[in-house]
Each structure stands twice: as structure tokens, then as C-alpha cells.
Enzyme design. Structure first.
Site, short mmCIF file in Angstrom:
data_model
loop_
_atom_site.label_atom_id
_atom_site.label_comp_id
_atom_site.label_asym_id
_atom_site.label_seq_id
_atom_site.Cartn_x
_atom_site.Cartn_y
_atom_site.Cartn_z
N LYS A 64 2.80 11.47 -11.06
CA LYS A 64 2.64 10.44 -11.89
C LYS A 64 3.05 9.59 -11.84
O LYS A 64 4.33 9.60 -12.95
CB LYS A 64 2.30 11.36 -13.35
CG LYS A 64 0.62 12.11 -13.51
CD LYS A 64 0.23 12.28 -14.29
CE LYS A 64 -1.11 13.22 -14.56
NZ LYS A 64 -1.44 13.48 -16.22
N ARG B 55 0.97 -1.40 -0.01
CA ARG B 55 0.16 -0.10 -0.38
C ARG B 55 0.76 1.13 -0.18
O ARG B 55 0.71 2.23 -0.13
CB ARG B 55 -0.92 -0.32 1.34
CG ARG B 55 -1.96 -0.96 1.26
CD ARG B 55 -2.93 -1.04 1.82
NE ARG B 55 -3.97 -1.86 2.17
CZ ARG B 55 -4.09 -2.59 3.09
NH1 ARG B 55 -3.11 -2.76 2.79
NH2 ARG B 55 -5.23 -4.21 2.48
N ARG C 219 -3.02 21.59 -14.67
CA ARG C 219 -1.94 20.36 -14.84
C ARG C 219 -2.39 20.13 -16.54
O ARG C 219 -1.45 19.12 -17.33
CB ARG C 219 -2.07 19.34 -13.70
CG ARG C 219 -0.93 18.37 -14.25
CD ARG C 219 -0.39 17.53 -13.05
NE ARG C 219 0.41 16.90 -13.59
CZ ARG C 219 1.77 15.53 -12.38
NH1 ARG C 219 1.30 15.93 -10.88
NH2 ARG C 219 2.30 15.10 -13.08
N GLU D 21 -4.63 17.49 -11.79
CA GLU D 21 -4.96 17.39 -12.78
C GLU D 21 -6.00 18.29 -12.49
O GLU D 21 -7.24 17.05 -13.30
CB GLU D 21 -4.38 16.66 -13.75
CG GLU D 21 -4.81 16.48 -14.85
CD GLU D 21 -4.07 15.97 -15.66
OE1 GLU D 21 -2.89 14.46 -15.61
OE2 GLU D 21 -4.31 15.19 -16.37
N HIS E 223 0.21 9.20 -27.64
CA HIS E 223 -0.53 7.69 -27.15
C HIS E 223 -1.11 7.04 -28.68
O HIS E 223 -0.57 5.81 -28.60
CB HIS E 223 -1.03 8.07 -25.88
CG HIS E 223 -0.60 8.51 -24.35
ND1 HIS E 223 -1.00 9.18 -23.68
CD2 HIS E 223 0.55 8.68 -24.72
CE1 HIS E 223 -0.51 9.30 -22.22
NE2 HIS E 223 1.23 9.27 -23.43
N LYS F 231 7.42 22.71 -15.59
CA LYS F 231 6.85 21.41 -14.85
C LYS F 231 6.20 21.62 -13.09
O LYS F 231 4.95 21.26 -13.13
CB LYS F 231 7.49 20.00 -15.01
CG LYS F 231 7.19 19.20 -14.82
CD LYS F 231 5.87 18.64 -15.55
CE LYS F 231 4.92 17.20 -15.30
NZ LYS F 231 5.99 15.92 -15.61
N GLU G 6 9.38 16.66 -25.02
CA GLU G 6 8.07 17.25 -23.71
C GLU G 6 8.60 18.82 -23.61
O GLU G 6 8.47 19.99 -23.46
CB GLU G 6 8.88 16.46 -22.64
CG GLU G 6 8.03 15.01 -23.21
CD GLU G 6 6.78 14.94 -22.96
OE1 GLU G 6 6.37 16.02 -22.79
OE2 GLU G 6 6.52 13.65 -23.31
#
Lengths: 364, 364
Positions: A145, A123, A243, A239, A254, A229, A187
Site C-alpha cells: 500500500k 506508469r 486485510r 484488502e 485518521h 502483517k 501498530e
């Protein structure tokens, strides 16, 4: 890139954490006692090639700790539930427990995979990101993330798991293969396009210095791009709003990566194509001028990034965008540039508009 | 159990959320507009048998929403990464997105699995726990812990993912098979043993009424036992301290369940054996009297819960405890009763002491 100066900037999220820019791998061990809870056991998750290059330097500072290495094969395909399960088996074999610290040593794949492992193992255990690629340093190591892929889409299973710290050594960029540099440049250019017109201009005027890896120019580029960033995730870690702008180019990218099954296209190339598609769509909607579309394409082209994907099927690519995490109630949410250095979240793009944008990058 | 009274108690954790006790399945739909963010799409994750019994009643209130059902086979073995992957495929097929609400309708397995799915799907979506078993109502639906199992150990991969609400309808307990009742009784007795001597006494004096499922007695038992859980997780959501007490019996119990590959032993039976082993160990260390050990064994026996496991191998069981999430730096952390209604975290139990406790439950 051996300048001794380094700096610390802070991510001001739910839990504040530092991003150290321009430190050295050898010094990480000396930093660990500064963590709120004592470290005893460390799991370093990395690739063999990265360990060969930097493992020795990192280990120099870790003599006081029990350290185990978990080696992961290279490739985006390793960001999988199967690899997560294998890491779990290995970690338990090494006696890892809730107090274990995970160090993600590598690029974006390692950061995402090791980060997701750290977020769910017992966890959640502590994580330090040690990014060794340009992409990881300016982007993926910052913001918490983490994720693995699923056959149905990229980064579909993941978490927000902010690290204890991000530890960036610029010297790891010196030997980076150019394809990896491209991933980071895509990026960085995206960061410039959405939030920093001055950085965009810097990219336009410093093409040769950046291609030749001038240390001072790279230091400026990495620091400034990381700062974009940090600033954005500090305002919106989860987000809920701003964001989302960081996804510019990524819904398209993607889809392309998934459609090509992550083969024959790097993440940077996917993002580059995605930025061009978003620029075309923004141009069609009047958010930017055609001259600005051309300026964006020219910049990407100058760095050897692709701006066309001949032979792809636009309908198939559109279909791949159905599984995008940003979609809401069946509507596609896209990020579009609005001028240079600014971007907006668009909720009303029709499938026909998206198809037209794909057509433009297919026909080149 | 058809009394119209219901009550709301609140978990005061990082994010506050309500536990509704004694409401009705039909009314959940009317509650959803009270959530901070609008609900459009709902995924109900459940077993076919549970849906046959309660799906219709739950759906009655959900007419205004787009609802899809994800049906999971019964059994602890379904708490797996493989099932997580299959749920992901199915959810994407139904157009699930970040705004989707997951409803976990069922017992502890469904709550853990659906909860873990909700915690990682697209980096986290909303969850409502609708527990239909005694174990889930008094224990597993409260506190935000979710997880799947791993071949190397139970609940090894998981998260803290607090629900939007816990929605408890006592009428689902009326038809619960007695083996399921046992699972819940073991946890309820554990709650009494660690924190509520009055509830322990209630269990001792109400054996017949509880076995006959007297509605008023059950209402008292469920409410009081849930309240122990709510009180403890409100003080320590992330298990940094006092929440650890809830693991009494579980280090032993998980080891037994894993050793038996989850076959031939229910969770409640594992916990019952685990409580007895912990009681023996506490007795050996002088934390409780031998009379108290007997009182604990007698109570469990009165409810038909096992207090011995003839034929098991103590060394193998000890070995299984290596992977326990509570272990720190190779030391086993165990929860031991200290009198009735009180418990402590013990960090200094030797392997020999643990073996001796196993021996006592093996020889009965």
C-alpha cells in the site's frame, strides 16, 4: 542489535516478494543482481536526517550503480501531490526512466510517498523498501500500500505497488527517537490485538525490556509483529476481506489526525486513541468485556501512549470519518476487537454509538 | 451509422474485459448488472459539451443508480495533477467510495484523466470507458493506459488500469468536428502502418467515402482499427514488448506537442508529423523504400493531416525527446516502419539521425 542472524520471510501475494529481517544496509547492493531485471539507475528517496545517519552505509554497497538522491523534508504534510510533482521534475532531471529502481529509505512517510511516486512514474517503476523506523519495519513497508494525502483525507490517493523486496536493518532502530518508537509500538500492539494474543502478552510482560531497547527482545518483537502483517497481506493483498482488520484504530485515528491537521498528534498517538475508541465501542456492543477494555488501555498507558484527548469536539471527529476509504454506500465500516488477539469487521455501528466512543476518549 | 448490429471483442489481458462496438449509450445501464460486483454509485466524468450532446441518452439507462456528474473543461491541459485533486474533492463531496463506478464519457483526454483518477482514488475504483471520439474509440479507450501530463512531459504520471468494459456507440461520431476526426484517423492510419497492410490499402482506396463519413465504411474502419489495438494489447498489456509498436510516431509527436505547449497542434497532427519523421528515419536506415515514405506521406496528406512543420527548431525538439518514457539508460527507443503493415523497435538511432529526420519534416 548487532546479532549476525537474519531471516527471510515471503509475502505470497499476486507477485511474491521477500521481506529480509535483520540484514544490513551495506549488503543491499550485493543483493540487487538477484532481481529479475538488471538495475542500472537508482533513485534513493529519503530525508536529509536519515541520509546523514544511514546514507553512507547504504551507498557502500551501491558503487556499481548510477545513484541519485532525492531529499524530501520531514513531515506527514510531504505526502502530497505537490511533492509528487517535484519528485517527478527532479527524477526526469536525473535521467530516470522505466528501468530506474526507487529505494525508499526512511519511515512510513517516505515509504508511502516514494512508493506512490514509484507506482505512477512512467506508469510504474521498481521499488525496494528500506524501512528505518519501527513503524515502517513492522507495518508500512510490508503489503504494497502506497499513498499521498489530500486536504479532504489521509491516504485518499494511492495504489497497490508491491516492492521488489523489503530490506530491514534492525540497527537503524537503536537511535530512533522515542516518539518514533511510539508510532511503531502502536501498530505492533494493534497487530497483537487483532491476531496474536501471545504477542499481546509479550508486550504486557516485557514493558521494561522494550522501553530499554533490549536487542534480543526487540528482535523478537519486530519479527513477530512483521510476521502478523506478512501473514495477513499474503491472504488478502487487495484488502477484499481479512486485510481490513489491520485498520483497527485507524478510522478513528485518521479522523483525529485530519481534524488536528496532522499537528500536535503523531500517527502512533492517533492509532492509540483510535484503538481505545474501538475498544470502547466493542465494549458497548459486548464484543469484549470491560476488563479487556481496561487491559488494552493499561497496555497502551504502560508504553506512554495516549488514551484520552480532552477538549476535542466529537461531532467534528464524526464528520471527519465520512471520507474514510472503508465506508461503503454511506455506511461506516469499523474494525472492532473481539477479545484479545481477534477482531471483526463491523458494518452496523450507528453514528450515536461512534459519538459515544469518541465521548469516552474525550472524557478520558 | 444506425445499423442495429453490434459486436463484442475481448481484450485477453491479466484481467479479461469486453470491448462493445456499435452498441448504444442508452443500453449501458442495462449492462451494469452483468458486472461481477454490484453498482450503486456512479460518477460520470465528462465535458459539458459532451454531456449536452450525449448525457441525456446515457442517463436514460441509469435511472436505478445514484449518479453524479463531474464536469471538466476541455483541453489537454486538464490532464493535470491539479485537476486530479479537484476531482477528488468533488468525488468525496458526493460520497464516492471504493465501490463507486467511474464512467469516462468523452475522448482521449477524458479517458486518460478519468481513468487515472479511477486508478488512484482510494487506491483504485472501477471504470467503464465510453469513448465518444474516433481517437478514443479506435485507440485510447482500449488497453488500460491512463495518465496525466507533467510540465516536463506528456503522460509522465499514470497507471495501467484496465476498465470493466469499453462501450462504443458509433452514432457519437456523426457530429464529430473534423479536427477530432483527424486525431482518430492519425491513430487508425498508424494501426494500419504497423500491423494491417489491408487496412492501409483500405485507407488509400476509401478516401472519399471516409471523408464523407459513409456509415458502412466507418463501421469497417473503426472495427478493424480497434481490432488491431485489441490484438496487440492482448499480447502485451504492460508494454514489455510488442505493445511498444503502438508508439510509432509518438516520440516525435509528443516532443512536438510539448515544445508547442499543446497549443496550435492537435494530438493527431503531432502523430501525423511523428509518423512522417519516423518514416524518414526508417528510410534513411533502409527499413523502407523512398517510394514507401512517399506513399505514407501521400496517405496522410489525402486526409488533410500535416506532413511538415516549418519554423520549428530541431535541437529543441531533440531535447524534448529526453523525457520520453520509452528511453532506457539514456538511449532513445524509437519505433520505425519496416515496410507497410509492419514495424520494429529501434534502440540504436543516433541523435544525428533523429535530427536529420526532424530537419526533413521541418523543411517539408
Amino acid at each position: 542489535m548487532n546479532s549476525p542472524e537474519w531471516q527471510k520471510i515471503e509475502v505470497l501475494a499476486d507477485r511474491k516478494y521477500p521481506v529480509y529481517l535483520g540484514t544490513s544496509l551495506e549488503e543491499l547492493g550485493a543483493y540487487l543482481p538477484a532481481l529479475p531485471e538488471k538495475v542500472e539507475h537508482i533513485l534513493i528517496i529519503s530525508h536529509q536526517k536519515v541520509l546523514d545517519l544511514y546514507g553512507g552505509r547504504l551507498m557502500k554497497g551501491l558503487g556499481d550503480y548510477r545513484v541519485n538522491l532525492l531529499v524530501v523534508p520531514a513531515g506527514e504534510a510531504e505526502k502530497s501531490l505537490e511533492r509528487l510533482s517535484q519528485l517527478t521534475t527532479a527524477a526526469l532531471g536525473y535521467g530516470a526512466d522505466r528501468k530506474t529502481l526507487v529505494i525508499a529509505l526512511g519511515g512510513g512517510v517516505i515509504g508511502d510517498l516514494a512508493g506512490f511516486f514509484a507506482s505512477v512514474f512512467m506508469r510504474g517503476v521498481r521499488l525496494i523498501q528500506v524501512p528505518t523506523t519501527l513503524l515502517a519495519q513492522v507495518d508500512s513497508s510490508i503489503g504494497g500500500k502506497v499513498a499521498v494525502n489530500h486536504p479532504a483525507g489521509k491516504n485518499i490517493l494511492g495504489a497497490f505497488h508491491p516492492p521488489q523486496a523489503v530490506w530491514t536493518d534492525f540497527t537503524t532502530l537503536e537511535s530512533l527517537p522515542w516518539l518514533e518508537v511510539e508510532n511503531g509500538l502502536a501498530e505492533s500492539i494493534k497487530h497483537a490485538l487483532i491476531a496474536d494474543p501471545g504477542l499481546f502478552n509479550f508486550f504486557e510482560t516485557q514493558v521494561d525490556s522494550i522501553k530499554q531497547r533490549d536487542p534480543l527482545i526487540w528482535r523478537t518483537m519486530v519479527t513477530r509483529s512483521s510476521s502478523v502483517k506478512v501473514k495477513i497481506v499474503s491472504q488478502d493483498e487487495r484488502e477484499q476481506g481479512i486485510r481490513g482488520l489491520l485498520n483497527l484504530g485507524h478510522s478513528f485515528g485518521h479522523a483525529l489526525e485530519t481534524e488536528m491537521n496532522y499537528r500536535g498528534v503523531t500517527h502512533g498517538q492517533g492509532v492509540s486513541i483510535g484503538i481505545v475508541a474501538a475498544a470502547h465501542l466493542a465494549g458497548a456492543k459486548g464484543f469484549i468485556s470491560l476488563a479487556e477494555v481496561e487491559r488494552i488501555k493499561q497496555l497502551l498507558r504502560n508504553y506512554g501512549l495516549p488514551i484520552a484527548i480532552p477538549g476535542q469536539n466529537p461531532q467534528a471527529l464524526l464528520q471527519r470519518m465520512q471520507a474514510d476509504k472503508k465506508n461503503q454506500g454511506g455506511r461506516k465500516i469499523l474494525i472492532l476487537p473481539q477479545g484479545i488477539g481477534n477482531a471483526v469487521i463491523s458494518q452496523d455501528c450507528t453514528d450515536n454509538e461512534i459519538l459515544a466512543a469518541w465521548q469516552q476518549v474525550i472524557s478520558g
